[in-house]
Enzyme design. Structure first.
Site, PDB file in Angstrom:
ATOM      1  N   ARG A 193       0.630  -1.288   0.169  1.00 62.02           N
ATOM      2  CA  ARG A 193       0.125   0.116  -0.228  1.00 62.02           C
ATOM      3  C   ARG A 193       0.644   1.302   0.071  1.00 62.02           C
ATOM      4  O   ARG A 193       0.067   2.367   0.473  1.00 62.02           O
ATOM      5  CB  ARG A 193      -0.370  -0.211   1.464  1.00 62.02           C
ATOM      6  CG  ARG A 193      -1.882  -0.805   1.247  1.00 62.02           C
ATOM      7  CD  ARG A 193      -3.137  -0.955  -0.537  1.00 62.02           C
ATOM      8  NE  ARG A 193      -3.913  -2.468  -0.233  1.00 62.02           N
ATOM      9  CZ  ARG A 193      -3.683  -3.180  -0.945  1.00 62.02           C
ATOM     10  NH1 ARG A 193      -2.888  -3.967  -1.292  1.00 62.02           N
ATOM     11  NH2 ARG A 193      -4.815  -4.074  -0.398  1.00 62.02           N
ATOM     12  N   LEU A 194       2.183   1.147  -0.168  1.00 65.07           N
ATOM     13  CA  LEU A 194       3.047   1.965   0.106  1.00 65.07           C
ATOM     14  C   LEU A 194       2.692   3.035  -2.120  1.00 65.07           C
ATOM     15  O   LEU A 194       4.228   2.836  -2.508  1.00 65.07           O
ATOM     16  CB  LEU A 194       4.276   1.493   0.294  1.00 65.07           C
ATOM     17  CG  LEU A 194       4.745   1.526   2.425  1.00 65.07           C
ATOM     18  CD1 LEU A 194       6.212   1.285   1.674  1.00 65.07           C
ATOM     19  CD2 LEU A 194       3.723   2.563   2.506  1.00 65.07           C
TER      20      LEU A 194
END
Length: 215
Positions: A193-194
């Site tokens: 989720r970066l």
């Protein structure tokens, strides 16, 4: 209530780094658009975009339309000016466009100012449409309440007879909008989720500032 907490996907197909992007967001949009068209997995209708407006009732509303042209001036789509969407834009031209290209794990969000395209641009595009689409634009009082599906179909049959040997001319209430961007954000899915988020904002001198945003 449905529990969707286990719906997860790891995004791993690409990256978006500052040392690989152009100074003008339209160049990056052009690159991404044709990459999705050529390299995507076929699930994406590449020119499908969401258009968000503020309605006359004060509520935001989003719907999917088809992008028909883009260049350094902006993004063009066509609609009925008397529709809910058309009235909302004419009342408040601040709109948001968004593209989600699932196959490439990419999203583009565009804030911009909408205005009508010229009569010539609208006429030329209308003339390029199939006759069925031209008649559909005439027969549909878009966003208005109608009694039934058969009401539309019967009116279309009558129009087909009326225009059997006549040119189909664009109605004045139907035409294009061009959205001139003031902010463009590119989102590339990444692991954990970066995600990569790069935002372009238009300066007064029409150059662009470029910032990375936290995912």
């Amino acid at each position: 209530m449905s529990d969707l907490s286990n719906y997860r996907k790891s995004y791993e197909k690409s990256e978006l780094l500052e040392n690989t992007i152009p100074e003008d967001p339209m160049n990056l949009f052009n690159k991404w658009f044709y990459e999705v068209e050529e390299l995507g997995d076929g699930r994406d209708e590449v020119n499908a975009m969401s258009v968000a407006t503020i309605g006359l009732d004060g509520f935001p509303k989003t719907r999917v339309v088809l992008l028909k042209k883009f260049n350094e001036e902006g993004f063009v789509f066509y609609t009925n000016y008397n529709s809910e969407k058309g009235k909302a834009i004419l009342n408040n031209p601040h709109v948001c466009l968004s593209f989600f290209w699932q196959g490439m794990e990419r999203q583009v969000i565009i804030k911009g100012i909408a205005q009508k395209t010229s009569v010539n641009v609208s006429d030329n595009y209308f003339e390029s449409r199939p006759d069925g689409s031209k008649l559909g634009a005439i027969v549909s009082d878009q966003s208005q309440v109608i009694p039934s599906r058969s009401y539309l179909e019967e009116n279309l049959k009558q129009l087909e007879l009326d225009y059997h040997d006549k040119p189909i001319v664009r109605p004045e209430h139907w035409g294009g909008f061009i959205v001139s961007p003031v902010e463009v954000e590119f989102w590339q899915g990444r692991p954990n989720r970066l995600h990569d988020r790069i935002r372009y904002q238009l300066r007064e001198d029409f150059s662009w500032t470029i910032d990375r945003l936290a995912p």
